[in-house]
Scaffold this motif. Structure first.
Motif, PDB file in Angstrom:
ATOM      1  N   SER A   1       1.059  -1.343   0.321  1.00  0.00           N
ATOM      2  CA  SER A   1       0.254   0.224   0.018  1.00  0.00           C
ATOM      3  C   SER A   1       1.012   1.630   0.134  1.00  0.00           C
ATOM      4  CB  SER A   1      -0.456  -0.065   1.037  1.00  0.00           C
ATOM      5  OG  SER A   1      -0.890   0.596   1.665  1.00  0.00           O
ATOM      6  N   LYS A   2       0.894   2.177  -0.936  1.00  0.00           N
ATOM      7  CA  LYS A   2       1.116   3.518  -0.807  1.00  0.00           C
ATOM      8  C   LYS A   2       0.227   4.741  -1.239  1.00  0.00           C
ATOM      9  CE  LYS A   2       4.926   5.606  -3.542  1.00  0.00           C
ATOM     10  NZ  LYS A   2       5.040   5.943  -5.386  1.00  0.00           N
ATOM     11  N   PRO A   3      -0.071   5.497  -0.041  1.00  0.00           N
ATOM     12  CA  PRO A   3      -0.887   6.130   0.199  1.00  0.00           C
ATOM     13  C   PRO A   3       0.161   7.540   0.059  1.00  0.00           C
ATOM     14  CG  PRO A   3      -1.145   5.480   2.228  1.00  0.00           C
ATOM     15  CD  PRO A   3       0.190   4.366   1.578  1.00  0.00           C
ATOM     16  N   GLU A   4      -0.158   8.318  -0.858  1.00  0.00           N
ATOM     17  CA  GLU A   4       0.438  10.093  -0.614  1.00  0.00           C
ATOM     18  C   GLU A   4       0.055  11.053  -0.393  1.00  0.00           C
ATOM     19  OE1 GLU A   4       3.440  10.153  -4.163  1.00  0.00           O
ATOM     20  OE2 GLU A   4       3.106   7.892  -4.726  1.00  0.00           O
TER      21      GLU A   4
END
Ligand SMILES: Nc1ncnc2c1ncn2[C@@H]1O[C@H](COP(=O)(O)OP(=O)(O)O)[C@@H](O)[C@H]1O
Ligand SMILES: [Mg+2]
Lengths: 249, 415, 490
Positions: B337-340
């Motif tokens: 997961s990569k929330p930016e």
């Protein structure tokens, strides 16, 4: 002490205060009552210089100086204190540290020496004790996780320490139990002197029982529609605002 | 010509060379897209460069597959959810007039092949692939002020077909539309749709996507949406099927008070891989974006969430929120997961959150102590986990279709 | 130009100091090649194995490319246009504080640095009989200061010395651990560092020993032979405890544009290493000219059960910061922590964060990152939390908050979360906001100036991190935040 003449103010484009005239002589306590949304809090914010409130007309003199021209901190230094209706939370900011910074800023402005941490704590502890507040109030972050009543009491503590000349209490009594109400009243009464005045926004006679205001004003739709002695508050408590509003219309 | 079937990027390019004179629309646009695709290749495929946007997803299985032909759509057709709303049915990307209803404002892409400017072949290899080979799709235009109700777009994939539909949804000012897109099929096909959406001022699009493709199929979809002032995009994607899935959504908030919701849920098992990638760009002040994405991962499946909130300098008073949560149901499942957040305006409120874990043991115990059997208790908790994302779907018929699919998925797991 | 920038500028430019004359340098020619590496190695009297290590690193470096993924931009660095060995010989500093630039002293005063320390920071020749209260890896001339502490430390078996000395005196330890956490070819800058490092600290805490004092490089980086390529290695054996302080709150006078340090920490069973950094190197002027490029690789390995490594950093300096202090949590129930405050103003760029690699069962990590952007700066948090299948019951909690001051800066959050164990629990939260108007007004109503109000609120915002710093650092760090943000408000 305080002289307000024809004061008008708006938030954004919306006019809220539509011409306030009010004089609070030295040493007097005046109560301001009025229905929700009538502009009571707005008056407090305008007097203390909040940014998003634009003064569109009129004047305010405070002990002979033009208040409206001053930055909020300069007004505070001059002795204006606002007890917020909804006190603001400052996460991570220790209450004692906050109070000491504020007190020292004001002392500096008066050319007085600053208090070191120890001197301050002594003073603050004495006040918390006098106001029957728990000691840990000083250790906690400013208003963070405080109950409604604790926040209000914290406002009174700040007032007690900063010793203003003009205290504006915005519904500081709302939501308080009977003991806490007494604390608020005692806090104001303790400051009472010929050089201290207070503007007390309230909906309840109970607080006024303790404070006994010199004058009571009714604010509606941005104007003071009626003023009277302490008996006016009692009358309002009994019959509500309807009659006064109708009479003014 | 040799009989050896080419795979991967070369295969798609060969197909383009063979078909290019017969494809509709602007040949120059296609040629440029083909060039972009030739340079970029398939992300994670054999020859391509590493791209950050494809960090967690490799299209190598797509690159290695042979795509050559269609089969019967009858079996899949029977599995279509029943819904009383006009529908457009595409089989292997081709409109089937005899299965479709009359829909006002509809033109097929085959008849009116206009490439929009939102999806950029030079930036996105899958858009390049689609632009190079698209030959059909749904173009829907809702005139100003009109409520167009609910329209279904159905895709059925078969055999080893590869198809690249191009959809265009255009909502003029003050109009309203609800679209239910359903993708199903049987076989090892590739479904690579690109959808360009423009939402006019005050218009409202509800875009519900049900992806329940065949287990061996590939589903790679890309959506670009642009929203004018006061317009709203409510998007929800439910991903259940497919071997490798990528759902990529780009939303741009162009005018003040525009709003976007980009919710999703991915329920995976076996060796499935599904990647939900979204970018919401705030280009105007006072806009609002909300996103809740849930992954439920069993077997050896791998869920990917990438979500970026971009706030331009002028987009003051932006309110952006994003939450992504994953439930790992098996020791071999994986979530990446990569929330930016990428923020250039100061007067904004943006936040995101992410959690990863398994079903809450205490909740499970609580339910069981009240007599609910283990598997039912788990089903209950998984459904509860999805509610927050699903709540965006307010149309009751559509909501119940989605819920039934989730229940069916769960029953398949339990079996 | 803001007052801060002006002071920093005066610190940097050197001429204003009036004592920068007659530098006698032992200077290697510009450029990087095997001969230079041989020269460094021979100047340091190194054994053959060390030279081999360096050459191997150099070979690896030549095949690598500078990383491009960070959100920073700078003109290309010409690695052949740098001196890789520049040991200044003894040179005369100012004799007393009277000879030091008053602007610089004003800055130190604002930071509340004690008089004695101000003198040392300003490069005033130290009196060998004076003792600072912290053990200092004193590379500067005062041999006696260093030895005093070394005696106290050696009584309990702690080794604290320059790494070059450790290479000679404790070769087995260095051989065993150097490059064991950050392999030579880990990344471009670590490879460069391995090839050319000239300086740094070595710390060894034997089994069961609680280091009797905080170890510090406090003054060392002010020594004029500041390592451009520092190398630090800290080993805590089973049950050992150590707290290590790096850096200094005063702006560092430094001619080196490029810094590429490597720090390796190793904690065995039940060992604890606390590593605190306050970094305030020259950030460049208000127009973004000049300033340090700080490309650092810091990594700790929690090898033992219940071992713990805690990184705390307050980063306010440098034109570019590229830094990800990380923990590899191998031991069961090991603990990794990362507490960070990064402040960027003017044209600064910071891309900083951490990596927590969970391998051991029950390993736990905590990440608290506070980014504050002002001016035209860009501030990025980049972090990775990776849970491997073996890390049953692992836990991570991450909190990333960004504060924007002014509308020309950027704040970015780029976390990567990868989990492959269902019993692990990962939670990540991030927020971005500006200082709330109502908070500012509340403070000002109580008499605080706008700047004081901002400082108070910013310090509150950073509280969770600042409280992790050792006391004496925390106070200075707070003041440093105020000084860094001076002129950013209003
Ligand atoms: N930030 C604001 N923006 C717009 N209107 C506001 C704002 N704050 C207060 N008002 C409006 O100003 C009027 C006066 O509010 P206030 O002074 O809070 O009333 P009171 O304290 O007497 O209840 C109300 O109509 C209220 O809705
Ligand atoms: Mg009010």
């Amino acid at each position: 002490m305080l002289e307000i003449r024809g004061l008008t103010a708006s938030i954004g484009e919306k006019p809220i205060l539509k011409g306030i005239d009010l004089v609070v002589p030295d040493g007097e306590v005046h109560a301001i009552m009025g229905p929700n949304g009538s502009g009571k809090s707005t008056l407090g914010y305008v007097l203390s210089g909040r940014d998003d409130y634009t003064v569109t007309g009129g004047s305010v003199t405070f002990n002979g100086i033009d208040l409206l021209d001053m930055e909020p901190e300069a007004r505070a230094a001059a002795g204006v204190f606002l007890a917020f209706q909804a006190p603001i939370e400052l996460p991570g900011v220790n209450n004692a540290n906050f109070l000491r910074t504020a007190l020292n800023a004001i002392r500096r402005a008066h050319g007085e020496s600053e208090l070191d941490a120890i001197q301050f704590l002594k003073l603050a502890r004495a006040e918390t004790k006098r106001l029957a507040m728990p000691d840990d109030m000083l250790k906690r972050n400013v208003n963070v996780g405080f109950s409604g009543g604790e926040k209000k009491r914290n406002e009174v503590l700040q007032m007690a320490l900063l010793r203003p000349k003009l205290a504006i209490l915005d519904e500081t009594d709302s939501g308080l139990d009977i003991d806490a109400l007494k604390i608020v009243a005692d806090g104001v009464n303790a400051l009472r002197s010929p050089t201290f005045s207070a503007l007390v926004v309230t909906h309840h006679q109970r607080l006024l029982d303790h404070l006994v205001p010199n004058r009571v004003h009714v604010l509606a739709h941005g104007r003071i529609i009626r003023s009277g002695g302490p008996e006016l508050a009692k009358e309002l408590e009994k019959s509500g605002y309807a009659d006064v509003l109708a009479a003014a219309a | 010509m040799s009989v050896v079937t080419q795979t991967g990027a070369a295969g798609f390019l060969a197909r383009y060379e063979a078909l290019k004179d017969r494809l509709p629309g602007d040949a120059a646009v296609r040629a440029a897209a083909a060039e972009s695709f030739r340079v970029a290749g398939l992300p994670g495929g054999t020859s391509a460069r590493r791209i950050e946007a494809w960090k967690y997803t490799s299209l190598r299985p797509v690159a290695e597959a042979v795509f050559q032909g269609s089969a019967s759509a009858a079996g899949a057709m029977a599995a279509l959810p029943k819904m009383n709303a006009p529908r457009l049915v595409f089989v292997d990307g081709k409109l089937q007039a005899h299965l479709s209803d009359m829909v006002p404002g509809f033109k097929s892409f085959a008849d009116q092949a206009v490439f929009g400017g939102l999806a950029r072949p030079d930036r996105d290899p899958l858009v390049a692939l689609n632009t190079m080979l698209a030959d059909d799709g749904a173009c829907l235009r809702v005139p100003a002020g009109v409520d167009a109700g609910v329209i279904q777009i159905v895709s059925i994939g078969t055999g080893t077909a590869a198809f690249h539909p191009r959809h265009v949804l255009k909502l003029e000012a003050g109009s309203t539309l609800v679209v239910l897109e359903t993708a199903i099929g049987e076989g090892n096909y590739l479904h690579n749709p690109v959808t360009e959406i423009s939402i006019g001022s005050g218009a409202h699009l509800t875009h519900v996507r049900l992806q329940d493709e065949a287990a061996a199929a590939f589903h790679l979809s890309t959506i670009y949406a642009e929203i004018a002032d006061g317009g709203t995009y409510d998007g929800f994607s439910l991903v259940l099927g497919g071997r490798v899935t990528r759902t990529e959504i780009h939303v741009r908030l162009m005018g003040p008070k525009a709003a976007a919701h980009m919710n999703g849920a991915q329920l995976l098992s076996g060796a499935q891989h599904a990647d939900f990638t979204s970018v919401v760009r705030h280009d105007a002040p006072h806009c609002n974006s909300r996103q809740t994405v849930k992954n439920v991962l069993g077997g050896k499946s791998r869920g990917v969430f990438q979500g970026r909130i971009e706030v331009a300098r002028q987009a003051q008073k932006t309110d952006g929120y994003q939450m992504n949560q994953a439930l790992l149901l098996s020791p071999d499942a994986e979530i990446d997961s990569k929330p930016e957040l990428e923020i250039f305006a100061d007067d904004v409120k943006c936040s995101h959150g992410a959690t990863v874990g398994e079903l809450d043991a205490e909740q499970l115990f609580y339910l069981r102590s009240r007599g609910v059997p283990d598997s039912e208790a788990r089903a209950l908790l998984v459904r509860a986990f999805l509610v927050e994302a699903l709540d965006l779907v307010t149309n009751e018929t559509i909501r119940s279709i989605l819920e039934q699919r989730v229940d069916a998925w769960w029953e398949r797991q339990a079996a | 130009m803001s007052a801060t920038a002006e002071i920093l500028d005066s610190v940097q430019s050197g001429y204003k100091w009036g004592f920068e004359t007659d530098i006698e340098m032992d200077l290697a020619p510009k450029g990087l090649n095997e001969d230079i590496i041989r020269l460094i190695s021979s100047r340091k009297d190194e054994p053959a194995w060390m030279l081999e290590y360096r050459l191997k690193a150099f070979t690896a470096w030549k095949q690598m490319a500078e990383p491009e993924w960070a959100r920073v931009t700078h003109p290309p660095i010409d690695y052949q246009d740098l001196h890789y060995y520049a040991a200044p010989k003894k040179k005369a500093g100012p004799k007393s504080l009277d000879e030091v630039d008053p602007e610089l002293l004003k800055m130190y005063e604002k930071l509340g640095i004690p008089l004695k320390e101000r003198a040392i920071l300003a490069g005033v020749e130290p009196d060998p009989n004076e003792r600072p209260q912290i053990a200092v890896d004193a590379v500067f001339d005062s041999v006696s200061v260093a030895t005093t502490f070394r005696e106290t430390l050696s009584k309990v078996g702690v080794i604290f010395c320059p790494i070059s000395e450790a290479v000679r005196d404790h070769p087995d330890l260095v051989k065993q651990y150097l490059g064991s956490v950050v392999p030579v070819a880990d990344n471009y800058f670590s490879a460069l560092n391995a090839a050319v490092f000239t300086d740094g600290s070595f710390v060894y805490i034997p089994k069961g020993v609680r280091c009797p004092m905080e170890l510090s490089t406090y003054f060392r980086i002010n020594a004029r032979n500041t390592g451009q390529f520092e190398r630090t290695l800290i080993i805590a054996e089973a049950g050992a405890h150590v707290s290590y302080l790096e850096g200094c709150t005063a702006p560092q006078r430094d001619e080196n544009q490029l810094h590429a340090a490597v720090v390796e920490l190793i904690a065995m069973d039940d060992a604890t290493i606390k590593y605190s950094t306050v970094q305030n190197w020259y950030p460049g002027d208000a127009d973004g000219k000049g300033g340090i490029y700080n490309f650092v690789t810091k990594r700790g390995a929690c090898r033992g059960e219940r071992s713990k490594i805690s990184w705390t950093q307050v980063e306010t300096g440098s034109a570019i910061t590229w830094k990800y202090p990380s923990c590899v949590l191998i031991g069961e129930d090991s603990v990794g922590e990362f507490y960070s405050v990064a402040v960027t103003t003017n044209h600064q760029q910071a891309d900083t964060g951490t990596k927590m690699i969970h391998i051991g069962k029950g390993s736990r990590s905590t990440i608290v990152s506070k980014g504050i952007s002002a001016g035209r700066s860009n501030n990025t948090y980049r972090g990775l939390v990776r849970i491997l299948p073996s890390a049953a019951g692992a836990r991570n909690h991450t909190q990333c908050d960004s504060l924007l001051i002014g509308d020309e800066c950027g704040a970015h959050t780029v976390p990567y979360i990868e989990s492959r164990n269902p019993s692990a629990k990962v939670e990540h939260e991030a927020t971005t906001s500006k200082i709330a108007e109502d908070q500012l007004f509340y403070c000002r109503q109580r008499g605080l100036s706008e700047e004081d109000a901002v400082n108070l609120i910013v310090n509150g915002f950073c509280k969770e991190v600042l409280k992790e710093l050792p006391m004496e650092f925390a106070v200075e760090a707070q003041k440093l935040l105020a000084v860094s943000l001076e002129g950013s408000v209003g």
